[in-house]
Design a protein around this motif. Sequence first.
Motif, PDB file in Angstrom:
ATOM      1  N   GLY A 199       0.972  -1.230   0.111  1.00 34.81           N
ATOM      2  CA  GLY A 199      -0.284  -0.306  -0.040  1.00 34.81           C
ATOM      3  C   GLY A 199       0.995   1.438  -0.090  1.00 34.81           C
ATOM      4  N   GLU A 200       2.135   1.138   0.359  1.00 32.38           N
ATOM      5  CA  GLU A 200       3.209   2.543  -0.271  1.00 32.38           C
ATOM      6  C   GLU A 200       3.496   2.645  -1.546  1.00 32.38           C
ATOM      7  N   ALA A 201       4.318   3.611  -1.991  1.00 29.57           N
ATOM      8  CA  ALA A 201       4.784   4.077  -2.713  1.00 29.57           C
ATOM      9  C   ALA A 201       5.980   4.524  -2.943  1.00 29.57           C
ATOM     10  N   LEU A 202       7.470   4.489  -3.336  1.00 30.35           N
ATOM     11  CA  LEU A 202       8.457   4.612  -3.423  1.00 30.35           C
ATOM     12  C   LEU A 202       9.266   5.111  -5.121  1.00 30.35           C
ATOM     13  N   ARG A 203       9.671   6.352  -5.260  1.00 27.83           N
ATOM     14  CA  ARG A 203       9.740   6.356  -6.658  1.00 27.83           C
ATOM     15  C   ARG A 203      10.934   7.587  -6.572  1.00 27.83           C
ATOM     16  N   LEU A 204      11.538   7.502  -7.968  1.00 27.22           N
ATOM     17  CA  LEU A 204      12.905   9.061  -7.547  1.00 27.22           C
ATOM     18  C   LEU A 204      12.388   9.929  -7.934  1.00 27.22           C
ATOM     19  N   ALA A 205      12.845  11.065  -7.742  1.00 27.07           N
ATOM     20  CA  ALA A 205      12.764  12.283  -7.438  1.00 27.07           C
ATOM     21  C   ALA A 205      12.692  12.935  -8.041  1.00 27.07           C
ATOM     22  N   ALA A 206      14.649  13.037  -8.824  1.00 26.02           N
ATOM     23  CA  ALA A 206      14.733  13.437  -9.804  1.00 26.02           C
ATOM     24  C   ALA A 206      16.104  12.153 -10.785  1.00 26.02           C
ATOM     25  N   GLY A 252      35.959  -2.209  -6.915  1.00 27.12           N
ATOM     26  CA  GLY A 252      34.717  -2.222  -6.163  1.00 27.12           C
ATOM     27  C   GLY A 252      33.675  -1.751  -5.296  1.00 27.12           C
ATOM     28  N   GLY A 253      34.634  -0.127  -5.151  1.00 27.11           N
ATOM     29  CA  GLY A 253      33.678   0.336  -4.267  1.00 27.11           C
ATOM     30  C   GLY A 253      32.554   1.236  -5.438  1.00 27.11           C
ATOM     31  N   VAL A 254      31.599   1.946  -4.794  1.00 25.97           N
ATOM     32  CA  VAL A 254      30.087   1.913  -5.077  1.00 25.97           C
ATOM     33  C   VAL A 254      30.475   3.650  -4.725  1.00 25.97           C
ATOM     34  N   GLU A 255      29.916   4.598  -5.448  1.00 30.51           N
ATOM     35  CA  GLU A 255      29.511   5.996  -4.985  1.00 30.51           C
ATOM     36  C   GLU A 255      28.245   6.940  -5.393  1.00 30.51           C
ATOM     37  N   VAL A 256      27.654   7.662  -5.329  1.00 29.31           N
ATOM     38  CA  VAL A 256      26.529   7.704  -5.350  1.00 29.31           C
ATOM     39  C   VAL A 256      26.677   9.029  -5.551  1.00 29.31           C
ATOM     40  N   PRO A 257      26.617  10.325  -6.077  1.00 30.19           N
ATOM     41  CA  PRO A 257      26.708  11.757  -6.325  1.00 30.19           C
ATOM     42  C   PRO A 257      25.428  12.011  -6.201  1.00 30.19           C
ATOM     43  N   GLY A 258      24.537  11.072  -5.306  1.00 25.25           N
ATOM     44  CA  GLY A 258      23.755  12.140  -5.227  1.00 25.25           C
ATOM     45  C   GLY A 258      21.956  11.386  -5.770  1.00 25.25           C
ATOM     46  N   LEU A 259      21.306  10.725  -4.402  1.00 23.55           N
ATOM     47  CA  LEU A 259      20.094  10.144  -4.713  1.00 23.55           C
ATOM     48  C   LEU A 259      18.627  10.552  -4.282  1.00 23.55           C
ATOM     49  N   ALA A 260      17.819  10.610  -4.309  1.00 22.52           N
ATOM     50  CA  ALA A 260      16.514  11.723  -3.659  1.00 22.52           C
ATOM     51  C   ALA A 260      15.046  10.080  -3.609  1.00 22.52           C
ATOM     52  N   VAL A 300      14.023  10.773   1.034  1.00 21.38           N
ATOM     53  CA  VAL A 300      15.660   9.837   1.936  1.00 21.38           C
ATOM     54  C   VAL A 300      16.408   9.913   0.720  1.00 21.38           C
ATOM     55  N   ARG A 301      17.402  10.378   0.935  1.00 24.70           N
ATOM     56  CA  ARG A 301      18.645  10.922   0.398  1.00 24.70           C
ATOM     57  C   ARG A 301      19.581  10.067   0.712  1.00 24.70           C
ATOM     58  N   ALA A 302      20.341   9.712  -0.440  1.00 22.37           N
ATOM     59  CA  ALA A 302      21.702   9.008   0.207  1.00 22.37           C
ATOM     60  C   ALA A 302      22.921   9.933  -0.563  1.00 22.37           C
ATOM     61  N   ALA A 303      23.963   9.803  -0.515  1.00 19.82           N
ATOM     62  CA  ALA A 303      24.868  10.547  -0.846  1.00 19.82           C
ATOM     63  C   ALA A 303      26.467   9.846  -0.374  1.00 19.82           C
ATOM     64  N   GLY A 304      26.984   9.760  -1.268  1.00 17.90           N
ATOM     65  CA  GLY A 304      28.512   9.377  -0.103  1.00 17.90           C
ATOM     66  C   GLY A 304      29.073   7.974  -1.171  1.00 17.90           C
ATOM     67  N   ARG A 305      30.417   7.374  -0.291  1.00 11.76           N
ATOM     68  CA  ARG A 305      31.287   6.205  -1.431  1.00 11.76           C
ATOM     69  C   ARG A 305      31.415   5.410   0.185  1.00 11.76           C
ATOM     70  N   TRP A 306      31.216   3.742  -0.625  1.00 11.65           N
ATOM     71  CA  TRP A 306      31.105   2.804   0.306  1.00 11.65           C
ATOM     72  C   TRP A 306      32.098   2.090  -0.314  1.00 11.65           C
TER      73      TRP A 306
END
Length: 653
Positions: free
Chosen positions: A68-75, A85-93, A102-108
């Motif tokens: 019953g819930e929805a999640l979508r990409l804001a941009a 092997g590292g993962v980088e996320v410049p900006g995910l909203a 919910v926003r995520a940014a950075g490197r793992w």
Amino acid sequence: MQGSMPPRLALAGTEGSLQATASGTPAALDWTVQGRADAGAVSGRGSLASANGGWRLDLAALEAQAMGEALRLAAPARVVLGADGGVEVPGLALAVQGGGQVRAAGRWGPERADLTVTLSALPVALAERFVPDLQPQGTVSGEVRVTGPVGRPEIKATLQGSGLRSGADWALGLPALMLRAEASMAGEAAQLRAEIDAGPAGRLTATARLPGGFGPQAPLAASLEGNLALAPLAGPFLAAGADRVSGRIAVALRAEGTVGTPQLGGRATLSGGGYRNAEYGVRIDNLAGTVVGDGTRLVIQQLQGRTPGGGSITLSGSLDAGAPGLPADITLTARNARPVTSDLVTATIGADLRLTGPLLGGGSLAGEVRVQQAEIRVPERLPASVPTLTNVRQVGRRPGAAAAPPPPPPAAVTPAAPPINLAVRVLAPGRVFIRGRGIDVEMGGEVTIGGTAAVPVPQGQLTLRSGTLDVLARRLTFQRGTIGFVSGTLTPQLDLTATAQARQTTITVKVQGTPAAPEVTFTSTPELPQDEILARLLFDRATSNLSPFEIVQLASAIGQLTGIGGGTSALDRVRGALGLDRLGITSDTAGTGAAVEAGRYVAPGVFLGVRQGQSGQTGVGVQVEITPRLKLEGQTATGPAGDRIGLSYELEY
């Protein structure tokens, strides 16, 4: 490659469909995906391309639905998988259906992490599926920062909540909460600090330190401090009843030891407390005391309250919250306490009671209650009642009416409260008065209450010490009487008898039933109707020989005795204003005129009375109760009555 027909999939009994497209070269693909199942749906489009020995995923659109819930990409967003092997996320909203992001940014990785996840105005109603009975409301915002080695990163988090409350019926009226929390974890060590602001209800601050992690043997140091107001917190739960509480609690609690076996410490202090119950006339003011934590035990050092008239009620003892059955050892002491003051009952008591044993497994309440003085008022007027028609049923359906809904399922049986065994002795040597509708009776005796708190079993009764029944200008003296108690409810039951002689007719008056709704009946020898008996008692004549004025008086007497009409008599109002135990009109010592008699108890078992006759004669009398049946009486008076002294002995038959 492109598929023309979405394949049907089945997994663990759940069916769905999946359709995906990809176009381009292996180094640069454009893709779309659409899937649907009973649990939800997902759709998205974007591109995948190689970059610097790794891969770059560009998301143009993404949406997922589940529960019953929805999640979508804001941009549009990008995720880069490096050659190392590292993962980088410049900006995910990601936008949430009910509001918030919910926003995520950075490197793992591969060796170190530097990742930030931010929550913005996220509705806590998302958790309702997991706690449906709570119906959570409000929003939360916060940030989680992960830095350091991937194997043992350092985590820091902050969280702010506003308008936090429950939408359930039981929580209506509770104040909304504001939350501010900070947490950190480095290796196994963790720390937490949270502030909860409930507006007018108060504020709490909680802290916790776990230097060794969350295992059962890990050390723990926690605290809870703050100040709470009882009225706004307890009011919504008590609104449907007559109970009301007030006061403030200062909390300074701590927990030490290990996560698996914490040891309680600190204290909670109540000040300015009060308890009211308007229905039963219960009132306790100036409640104050301290509860101290001692290991798993909660120790009531002293909780004391004042009652009207300067009396006190004190509670002390302990409760072991960590032992099976919640064993308790609590003592209640009352001195000159008047906890009940109402139009029906006023009582001054002393008590020494002790509650011991496991509360959930059959503890016991034992001790003594001493009734120093009590007054039970018989209502002068019965409340209006509405007749109930029985054996009425509807046949068919009214024209235009909707079909009746099916009957609700039977309510679940609430399990009975844990039995508390009773062994309470109630002592009332005298001064238990029953007044109203012309009745003025003093009772005394002893009652032992056994059984359980749910089903009390009383044994014993209160017996007549003295008493009269005034009907217009005629006063009858009760010869015998008792107050018994119904097993299982402790409801008092009256049984009083008075006799009078009217020429050749012997009249017996009985008062029976509960004090709230007594029944007054008249019988006679020879047998006569009740209105005829009352006419002979009051006027010594048959009803056929009464004047119109006397008939009105007879109707007034019937109304007084049955509770239809009437009101508090003038003598009762004067007696209450003067603080007297007795005030009435009787015959003088010579039996030739009326006299006013007034008096009160000046000490336990010692009654002092004054009588003023119509002809000016006065007298002062003293009655000393040597035993419940043997009394010493003395009198000094002007006129022919003179001075006298003697013994009287009462025998019930």
